[in-house]
Design a protein around this motif. Structure first.
Motif: not given
Length: 488
Positions: A450-461
């Motif tokens: 789980a991480l934050m993308d370039g826009n500061g939104d939560l995303c998963y990889r």
């Protein structure tokens, strides 16, 4: 056929005493056993082409009826230590499925693998700009191989078929995305090893073959997959029983709750608010007497709970260790079980003797592949390490969080953040900045971050063993993946 209402066992026609519990039979405790329903007429379907948080607290199972197992009875590692994600509120289906598998009472003693890509493909939701969600399938490289056109989708079974929902009806597709069983069901599950799949029609469950033909017509309120002994657990009218592959009752529905038959050849059943064990003929091998009873482990000991304490019984129902533990797990493949006594965790052998004394404030069961267990001696410091079967530290307690090893890799956290280690303690992969948490690897070799993308939104990889990104999942996708695990 008649049944003893005191213990639930079948009775001979002329019996005056129950051969199982010994009660004298009369009109009040002798009753007629439920009969199998007549098959329900349904047309054959066409087969033409047209799926703790580590905050110092345990992750409890979903609330269940009081007759279910208490939360502290475990047969697998707690989900609390499987997931090392901190402030994450939305979990993808991979994580949710594993949480369920690691925290609920097992339906049998047959181990189920946790795999993301079954038959090489994984169901995945795709969300367009308008917010419309359609499901498709990706391969191990993250490539879309079946275009998103389904309202819902489930994993592929070993026979190469997957359940999908089209126009609010469930059917099955092959790995080319072709519909091979027309959508006609209210709900549908994966095909089992016997090539039968549970499906729901007109409010009742039955079983179909891979041609879409009913082999057991819909008539049940609940069903489970067939066990290796050819019997399936079913529920009808609030009672549980067992049928054979022809849909005939082998053991009539008379239990308030029950579990599927496992490798031990026994099944746990619940009668008059107590759990016991039956054989394939429905005869009690262990009379109902426990508040909770889990399946037998490889060492032929079963974990039981009585009046809030936990112990172990053998196949004859005799105590190998009377209930004295505050918490306990089933025995692992290595013959050791994690137990809690006087507020501390330790490990016992098949003789119920401590081989590693109870000295830990927190602990996880041993992983049989690595031979290591995560332990925390002092909850105040919160530092975790890993010990071997002798209780000696293989990895010193310097970690702020530690998960169980899977495929000889464990997810851990230190002051710098989350990362993965090998069984020798050597760092394998440390995600770059912005990582909010990581999960253990699945049986087929994939893990989630789980991480934050370039826009500061939560995303998963989702990554593979090499740390390579297979696919990135947005917050919107994650939401639908989580919701899908709660749908029929």
């Amino acid at each position: 056929m008649y049944v003893c209402k005191a213990c639930g066992v079948n009775l001979p026609e002329d019996a005056s005493f129950c051969p199982n519990c010994g009660v004298e039979l009369n009109a009040e405790n002798r009753g007629e056993a439920p009969k199998a329903l007549d098959p329900v007429a349904h047309p054959t379907l066409s087969t033409e082409a047209v799926d703790e948080l580590i905050d110092g607290k345990p992750a409890d199972p979903a609330p269940e009826d009081k007759k279910k197992a208490p939360k502290k009875v475990r047969s697998k590692p707690q989900a609390a230590h499987f997931l090392l994600i901190l402030p994450v509120l939305i979990l993808v289906s991979l994580v949710v499925v594993v949480i369920i598998a690691f925290t609920t009472e097992p339906k049998s003693d047959v181990e189920e693998k946790i795999e993301l890509f079954q038959e090489g493909l994984a169901p995945m939701p795709f969300v367009d700009e308008s917010g419309t969600v359609l499901w498709g399938y990706i391969d191990r490289g993250g490539e879309q191989v079946i275009e998103p056109r389904f309202e819902k989708a489930k994993s592929f079974g070993s026979n190469g078929l997957a359940a999908v929902c089209i126009d609010k009806k469930w059917g099955y597709i092959n790995k080319n995305g072709e519909v091979v069983i027309m959508p006609a069901f209210e709900a549908a599950d994966e095909f089992g090893e016997n090539d039968y799949a549970p499906v729901k029609m007109n409010g009742s469950w039955g079983y179909i073959n891979r041609s879409g033909e009913f082999v057991i017509n819909p008539q049940f309120d609940e069903v489970e997959p067939f066990a290796e002994n050819g019997m399936a657990l079913v529920q009808i009218g609030g009672k549980y029983g067992y049928i054979n592959r022809k849909g005939v009752y082998v053991i009539e529905p008379r239990y308030e709750d029950a579990r599927s038959f496992g490798l031990s050849g026994y099944a746990a059943v619940f009668v008059f608010q107590k759990w016991g064990m039956i054989d394939k003929n429905g005869n009690y091998v262990i009379n109902p007497q426990f508040d909770t009873m889990l399946p037998f482990a490889n060492n032929d000991l079963a974990l039981v709970e009585q009046d809030g304490a936990y112990g172990y019984v053998n196949r004859k129902g005799a105590y190998a260790m009377r209930p004295i533990y505050e918490e306990a797990y089933s025995f692992g493949e290595n013959g050791l079980a994690l137990v809690k006594l006087d507020g501390k965790y330790g490990y016992i052998n098949s003789n119920c003797e401590f081989v590693i004394p109870p000295t830990y404030d927190k602990a996880l069961p041993f992983d049989s592949d690595s031979g290591l267990a995560a332990v925390c001696e002092d909850a105040g410091t919160g530092l975790w390490g890993y010990v071997d079967y002798n209780g000696d530290y293989e990895i010193e307690p310097t970690l702020l969080a530690a998960g169980s090893f899977s495929k000889n890799i464990a997810a851990v956290r230190d002051e710098e953040g989350f990362f993965y280690i090998k069984k020798n303690g050597e760092a394998l992969l440390r995600p770059e900045g912005g990582c909010l948490g990581i999960g253990s690897f699945t049986d087929d070799g994939y893990a989630m971050m789980a991480l934050m993308d370039g826009n500061g939104d939560l995303c998963y990889r989702i990554i593979n063993h090499k740390g390579e990104t297979v696919i990135e999942i947005t917050k919107a996708q994650a939401l639908h993946l989580e919701m899908s695990t709660m749908s029929p």
